[in-house]
Every structure is written in structure tokens, then in C-alpha cells.
Design an enzyme around this catalytic site. Structure first.
Site, PDB file in Angstrom:
ATOM      1  N   GLU A 206      90.987  44.351  76.804  1.00 52.67           N
ATOM      2  CA  GLU A 206      90.024  45.515  76.718  1.00 52.67           C
ATOM      3  C   GLU A 206      88.530  45.119  76.450  1.00 52.67           C
ATOM      4  OE1 GLU A 206      91.839  48.302  73.560  1.00 52.67           O
ATOM      5  OE2 GLU A 206      93.744  48.747  75.087  1.00 52.67           O
TER       6      GLU A 206
ATOM      7  N   GLN B 177     104.251  48.360  70.532  1.00 51.51           N
ATOM      8  CA  GLN B 177     104.575  46.899  70.239  1.00 51.51           C
ATOM      9  C   GLN B 177     106.025  46.991  70.293  1.00 51.51           C
ATOM     10  OE1 GLN B 177     101.556  44.535  68.279  1.00 51.51           O
ATOM     11  NE2 GLN B 177      99.904  45.503  69.442  1.00 51.51           N
TER      12      GLN B 177
ATOM     13  N   ASN C 275      93.659  43.226  70.604  1.00 54.29           N
ATOM     14  CA  ASN C 275      92.399  43.058  70.158  1.00 54.29           C
ATOM     15  C   ASN C 275      92.460  41.856  69.347  1.00 54.29           C
ATOM     16  OD1 ASN C 275      92.019  45.611  70.905  1.00 54.29           O
ATOM     17  ND2 ASN C 275      92.212  46.630  69.039  1.00 54.29           N
TER      18      ASN C 275
ATOM     19  N   GLU D 185      99.599  47.920  78.195  1.00 49.96           N
ATOM     20  CA  GLU D 185     100.120  48.439  76.921  1.00 49.96           C
ATOM     21  C   GLU D 185     100.115  50.071  77.081  1.00 49.96           C
ATOM     22  OE1 GLU D 185      97.309  47.872  73.850  1.00 49.96           O
ATOM     23  OE2 GLU D 185      96.852  45.846  74.249  1.00 49.96           O
TER      24      GLU D 185
ATOM     25  N   TYR E 153      97.742  55.121  75.773  1.00 46.59           N
ATOM     26  CA  TYR E 153      98.513  55.486  74.868  1.00 46.59           C
ATOM     27  C   TYR E 153      98.620  57.188  74.467  1.00 46.59           C
ATOM     28  CZ  TYR E 153      98.316  50.800  72.844  1.00 46.59           C
ATOM     29  OH  TYR E 153      98.778  49.323  72.557  1.00 46.59           O
TER      30      TYR E 153
HETATM   31  O1  AHR Z   1      98.375  47.759  70.433  1.00 49.11           O
HETATM   32  C1  AHR Z   1      97.445  48.220  69.505  1.00 49.11           C
HETATM   33  C2  AHR Z   1      96.010  47.579  70.224  1.00 49.11           C
HETATM   34  O2  AHR Z   1      95.749  48.871  71.192  1.00 49.11           O
HETATM   35  C3  AHR Z   1      95.886  46.418  70.905  1.00 49.11           C
HETATM   36  O3  AHR Z   1      95.581  45.445  70.161  1.00 49.11           O
HETATM   37  C4  AHR Z   1      94.567  46.746  71.749  1.00 49.11           C
HETATM   38  O4  AHR Z   1      94.720  46.065  73.172  1.00 49.11           O
HETATM   39  C5  AHR Z   1      94.853  48.196  72.048  1.00 49.11           C
HETATM   40  O5  AHR Z   1      93.524  48.886  71.924  1.00 49.11           O
HETATM   41  O1  AHR Z   2      90.867  52.830  67.640  1.00 46.67           O
HETATM   42  C1  AHR Z   2      90.274  51.472  68.289  1.00 46.67           C
HETATM   43  C2  AHR Z   2      90.678  51.510  69.609  1.00 46.67           C
HETATM   44  O2  AHR Z   2      90.525  52.691  70.208  1.00 46.67           O
HETATM   45  C3  AHR Z   2      92.092  51.033  70.051  1.00 46.67           C
HETATM   46  O3  AHR Z   2      92.362  49.847  69.674  1.00 46.67           O
HETATM   47  C4  AHR Z   2      91.962  51.521  71.402  1.00 46.67           C
HETATM   48  O4  AHR Z   2      93.132  51.553  72.054  1.00 46.67           O
HETATM   49  C5  AHR Z   2      91.319  52.933  71.437  1.00 46.67           C
HETATM   50  O5  AHR Z   2      90.695  53.248  72.484  1.00 46.67           O
END
Ligand code: AHR
Ligand code: AHR
Length: 565
Positions: A171, A350, A70, A283, A237
Site C-alpha cells: 500500500e 488476517q 503496514n 488483502e 475490505y
Molecule cells: O490488514 C490490516 C491492514 O490493512 C494492513 O496492514 C494494510 O495493508 C491494510 O491497510
Molecule cells: O485506516 C488506515 C488505512 O486506511 C488502512 O490501513 C487502509 O486499509 C485504509 O485505506
């Protein structure tokens, strides 16, 4: 008891070293106070923390993504070059911080060279312009006598850096992203960027911004950009306090990869594309405890003292990992290996302090449990993935809705084998590595590794990671050169050698093709063994006995004695 059937000759694809990729973002203490800390006794003259470098180097990263995430959507790269004293300090919008710009492009590329890894730069499609992106590519890669190439030389770097991997934004679909777009807007904009960047640098490898592989955004972006890019990226994630959700949710990645591959195949067929884009899973990780916006409230588990806050008041995502998270990470990497024909890059998000395997204080660096599965995987992975099938106990656990911060529903992917397995073989088919995650919570599993058409040609070395070090014979706490974190359950390694069992099928092979071993509950085990092809030698011997005049395999094939290869 699980039977793990492995076919070393049935390869699924080559394993790109970029599957073992990383990601570092200007976020919390990932860069500042993490891998970079000017003036620290632990840093070299460039400000690179030597303790962090040492731990990262062990992970043999095939690629390193930067500067976000981000963060990049409000990052102006030209702020981060030249004399440090004159670099501007800027407001940082994604994580509500301040960006000092003392770590910029030249520092990042020097860092990659130091690590021996390929750089992968994400472009700013939020507040950034195409002109600015082209300038960045020129600064990094041009050998010509033009403005930004000359600026690079003036800043001390004569030769072009040759940065190959460039992402077209991060994103861009999300409301958290500065400059969020609709999928149609993104395709229009990214089309302009891709064409222009290729005009400037035909060697550039471009990554389109996908979502999870499962959405309308992905469909529209794949259809719109498959002919212009080399990769379609996806991010997922996972994570939960619920044990089964936590260790099984990575299987959503397998679904996402298959869905993305299908979208790509469909577009490639319709548009007559060959080659077609690969998947960059750029990611991935376990991440659920530290929610953006929440970090400054009470974290759900203990945080070690961190006396070097870089951005007071900013989000830092200082996630503290448990051993169960390590099982999830080991499973993710198994999934990438099994799907290596389509996934050609994957980036753990990360690497330092922010949702990371490595954490620092002013006095040192330590690793969290998720460091070890990555380390063991990367050390053991061979050239190509081999087909594996697991037959054994399964689970279809309660996966309570809402147990995860993330919406991925996986119950329909079950029942899940308790043991998740992947295998890789060397190009000469003389070595095999098998990676086994026993998600069984309480019971050990007796696993039989059964090779098809091959036999074990010597003792196997077995490395097992558990959280029960002292109870395991030969278990050593932690890893040499690292220290345990206060309040963090450890991860322990035990190593042994195992020989293959007696030959089961009576083929006359010298050493048998079945190897049995015990997988402790909640463990990750890596088996590395020499192997030999059982097919050609005995078959030839048998047919020579029957046809004494048949000399060469070619002759025998001509006579129909041996099947065609
Ligand atoms: O890795 C943390 C955040 O997760 C990154 O900045 C973004 O691309 C995602 O949403
Ligand atoms: O929480 C904000 C955003 O939500 C994160 O950067 C992203 O990974 C998620 O979808």
C-alpha cells in the site's frame, strides 16, 4: 425459486490453491499471543500455539503472506534472525507498538512448513533499501557460499527455503504507509527492485503493489510494471452494520477484478506481453468495526477476555464477527472462484486475532463465524471453475450512503440475485461442487440446480451453514474441537444427502440433471455430487441405431454425423 444453470464442460479456468490464502501481520495479537506464544502451555517448543496451528491447518492455506501489511514498511528483517536474546526491540510505527523480533524469518518459514503452505514475503519499501531486500532474498533462497546464505546456515537452516512469492512493498500509495510515494515514484523504485531481485533469484515471483484496481495508481503501476512482475495486487475490505450493504458490498470485488484485468489486458496488448500478470487479491475481508486509532475506545461489540496483550496501547483490530459477515466471506470466495482465470492468489486478512477467523486467549483458541465459509469452501473446491447462471429472485435494496466505513458504491451493480453461486468441477469431470449463498433475509429459497449436458450420477451431499443451529434438524452447534465465543452468535452446520429429481428432458440419462434443495434464509450451502457426461453415450447410441455400420466416433465425425469437438 432460483434456477442455477451449471455447465460443467464450460470451464472458466483452473482454481489455484493460492486462492485460499492467508495473511498474518505483526499487528496486535496476530503473531505475539496469537499464533506464537513462547512459554505458553499451549505452545510447542518453538513457541507455536498448537491450538491455533490445528485450526489453521484445517483451512489448507495455499499461501501465507507475512510480515505485513503496514507493519512491513518499518521492518528490518535482519533484526529478527539469530539468537533471540540478542534481537533488538524496536518501535513499531504502523500500529504504534513495540516489536520484540522474537518471531522472524526462520520462525515464519518453519511455521509455513508446519502448515504445509507456501510462504509469501512482503518487502519493506518504506524505510527499507534495495540492498536490504536483496540480502533477505539471499538469506532465504541462496545455495551459494555468500554472507547471508552462510548466516542462514549458521542459524541452523542448511537448505535454501525457496521462497517464491515476494511483494514489492505494501500500500505504498497511502498516507498511513511509512514512506508513501507517488505512483510514478513507485514505478521507478519498483522497477529497480524487480530487475535486481530477478538477477539474484530468477525463480522469484514478484507482486506489484496495486490499490483497488480502480484508481490512477493502478493504471500507472500496471502500465509501468506489467512487463516486470507476475502479479498486480489489489486490496478491498468491506462491511457495514446495514445488512444489505454488508452482504452485497463484496460484489465490489468482482468489479475491481474486472477493472484490474482490463488494465492488465490493455498494457499487455500495448506492450506485447505474454504471459501477462495475474491478480493477487492479497488483502480482503469484512472489516469495519475496529478502526485504526479507535481501538482503545469502546468497541462496537463484545470482546472476549484477552489476558495476553502484546503491545499495550497499540492498535489490535480485534474485530468480532457476526454470522452475516460469514455470508459476505462466502460470497467473496464465490467471486474468486468465478474469476479464477485472472485471480491466482487471494489472502484473507488476517488469520489470528486481528480481523481474523481465529481468536485466542491465554487458555485456548476459538473460531468466529467467518471461519466456516472458508473451511467449507476450501474443503469442497475442485480443480476448475464451471460456468454458472442464476435466474431467480433479486433485490435492489436501499444502500444508504455512508452506511459503510468503506467508500465502495455498489448500487449500480444491482439488481442482485438473492442467491450467489459458484461451481467447480474435477479435472475428470466426474465430480461437481456448487457453493450457494442465500442472502435472502427472511425467506427460504427452493433452488433447482440444472446441469447442462451432464447428469447427477448419485446422491449429492449437502452441507448448510446457518446461524439457527438448534432449529435445524441434525444441526450441530459449532464445529468439533472448537468452542463458541462469549457474546458471539454461533454458526451451525447441518448435513444431508439429496438425490437428483426425475429426468426432465427425456434424454434417457439414468439419473436426471435437476437437483432441488431448500436454501434456508441467510445461509451458505455446499453441494458436492458425482456427475456423468450425458452427451457422448446417448448420442453415440442414437447414431449407431441410425448408422449401424458406423463404429467409431472418428468415422461418424468424418461422415458429419457427430460435430467436431
Ligand atoms: O490488514 C490490516 C491492514 O490493512 C494492513 O496492514 C494494510 O495493508 C491494510 O491497510
Ligand atoms: O485506516 C488506515 C488505512 O486506511 C488502512 O490501513 C487502509 O486499509 C485504509 O485505506
Amino acid at each position: 425459486m432460483s434456477q442455477i444453470a451449471i455447465a460443467p464442460a464450460r470451464t472458466l479456468g483452473t482454481i489455484d490453491q493460492k486462492l485460499f490464502g492467508g495473511f498474518v501481520e505483526h499487528l496486535g495479537r496476530c503473531i505475539y499471543g496469537g499464533l506464537y506464544e513462547e512459554g505458553s502451555a499451549l505452545a510447542d517448543q518453538r513457541g507455536f500455539r498448537k491450538d491455533v496451528l490445528g485450526l489453521l491447518r484445517e483451512l489448507r492455506l495455499g499461501v501465507l503472506r507475512w510480515p505485513g501489511g503496514n507493519f512491513v514498511s518499518n521492518y528490518h528483517w535482519a533484526d529478527g534472525i539469530g539468537e533471540k536474546a540478542s534481537r533488538p526491540r524496536r518501535p513499531e510505527l504502523a500500529w504504534r507498538g513495540e516489536e520484540p523480533n522474537t518471531f522472524g524469518t526462520d520462525e515464519f518459514l518453519a511455521y509455513c512448513a508446519e502448515l504445509g503452505t507456501q510462504p509469501y514475503i512482503c518487502l519493506n519499501m518504506g524505510t527499507g533499501t534495495l540492498a536490504e531486500a536483496l540480502d533477505w532474498v539471499e538469506y532465504c533462497n541462496s545455495a551459494r557460499n555468500t554472507h547471508w546464505a552462510a548466516r542462514r546456515r549458521a542459524n541452523g537452516r542448511g537448505d535454501p527455503y525457496g521462497v517464491r512469492y515476494w511483494a514489492l512493498g505494501n500500500e505504498m500509495y497511502g498516507p498511513w504507509q511509512v514512506g508513501m510515494m507517488t505512483a510514478e515514484e513507485y514505478v521507478r523504485e519498483a522497477t529497480r527492485w524487480a530487475r535486481a531481485i530477478r538477477m539474484l533469484d530468477p525463480e522469484a515471483r514478484l507482486v506489484a503493489c496495486g490499490e483497488t484496481g480502480l484508481t490512477e495508481w493502478d493504471r500507472i503501476v500496471v502500465d509501468g510494471l506489467a512487463g516486470l512482475v507476475d502479479y498486480h495486487s489489489i486490496h478491498i475490505y468491506t462491511g457495514s452494520d446495514d445488512y444489505w450493504t454488508n452482504v452485497l458490498q463484496p460484489h465490489q470485488a468482482e468489479r475491481a477484478i474486472k477493472a484490474t484485468a482490463a488494465l492488465i489486458d490493455r498494457a499487455a496488448y500495448a506492450q506485447g506481453l505474454h504471459p501477462k500478470p495475474a491478480i493477487a487479491y492479497d488483502e480482503w475481508n469484512v472489516w469495519y468495526r475496529t478502526v485504526p486509532g479507535d481501538e482503545n475506545t469502546v468497541p462496537s461489540n463484545p470482546v472476549p477476555s484477552s489476558p495476553v496483550p502484546s503491545n499495550p496501547g497499540a492498535a489490535d483490530l480485534a474485530e468480532r464477527y457476526t454470522f452475516d459477515d460469514a455470508l459476505a466471506v462466502a460470497t467473496y470466495l464465490n467471486i474468486f472462484i468465478r474469476n479464477c482465470a485472472r485471480v491466482r492468489m487471494a489472502n484473507l486478512a488476517q488469520m489470528v486475532n486481528a480481523i481474523a477467523p481465529i481468536v485466542t486467549t491465554a487458555d485456548g483458541a476459538a473460531v468466529q463465524p467467518i471461519y466456516y465459509p472458508f473451511l467449507l469452501h476450501v474443503r469442497a473446491a475442485l480443480d476448475a471453475a464451471a460456468d454458472v447462471r442464476v435466474d431467480g429472485p433479486t433485490v435492489s435494496p436501499e444502500l444508504p450512503p455512508g452506511a459503510s466505513r468503506w467508500p465502495h458504491r455498489i448500487a449500480d451493480l444491482g439488481p442482485f440475485a438473492l442467491v450467489d453461486a459458484a461451481a467447480s468441477v474435477s479435472a475428470d469431470q466426474r465430480k461437481i461442487t456448487v457453493t450457494l449463498v442465500n442472502r435472502g433475509r427472511d425467506a427460504a429459497d427452493e433452488a433447482a440446480l440444472v446441469l447442462r449436458d451432464f447428469a447427477f450420477a448419485g446422491a449429492a451431499s449437502v452441507t448448510t451453514l446457518t446461524d439457527a443451529g438448534p432449529a435445524l434438524p441434525g444441526g450441530a452447534p459449532g464445529f468439533p474441537g472448537t468452542s463458541a465465543l462469549p457474546g458471539i452468535a454461533g454458526a451451525y452446520l447441518a448435513t444431508s444427502t439429496v438425490s437428483a429429481g426425475p429426468v426432465a428432458s427425456g434424454t434417457g440419462a439414468a439419473r436426471g440433471h435437476v437437483l432441488t434443495l431448500t436454501l434456508p434464509p441467510r445461509s451458505f450451502t455446499v453441494v458436492e455430487a458425482p456427475i456423468a457426461d450425458r452427451r457422448s453415450a446417448p448420442r453415440l447410441a442414437r447414431s449407431r441405431a441410425r448408422f449401424p455400420d458406423a463404429r467409431s466416433p472418428e468415422k461418424q465425425r468424418n461422415k458429419g454425423v457427430l460435430p467436431d469437438e
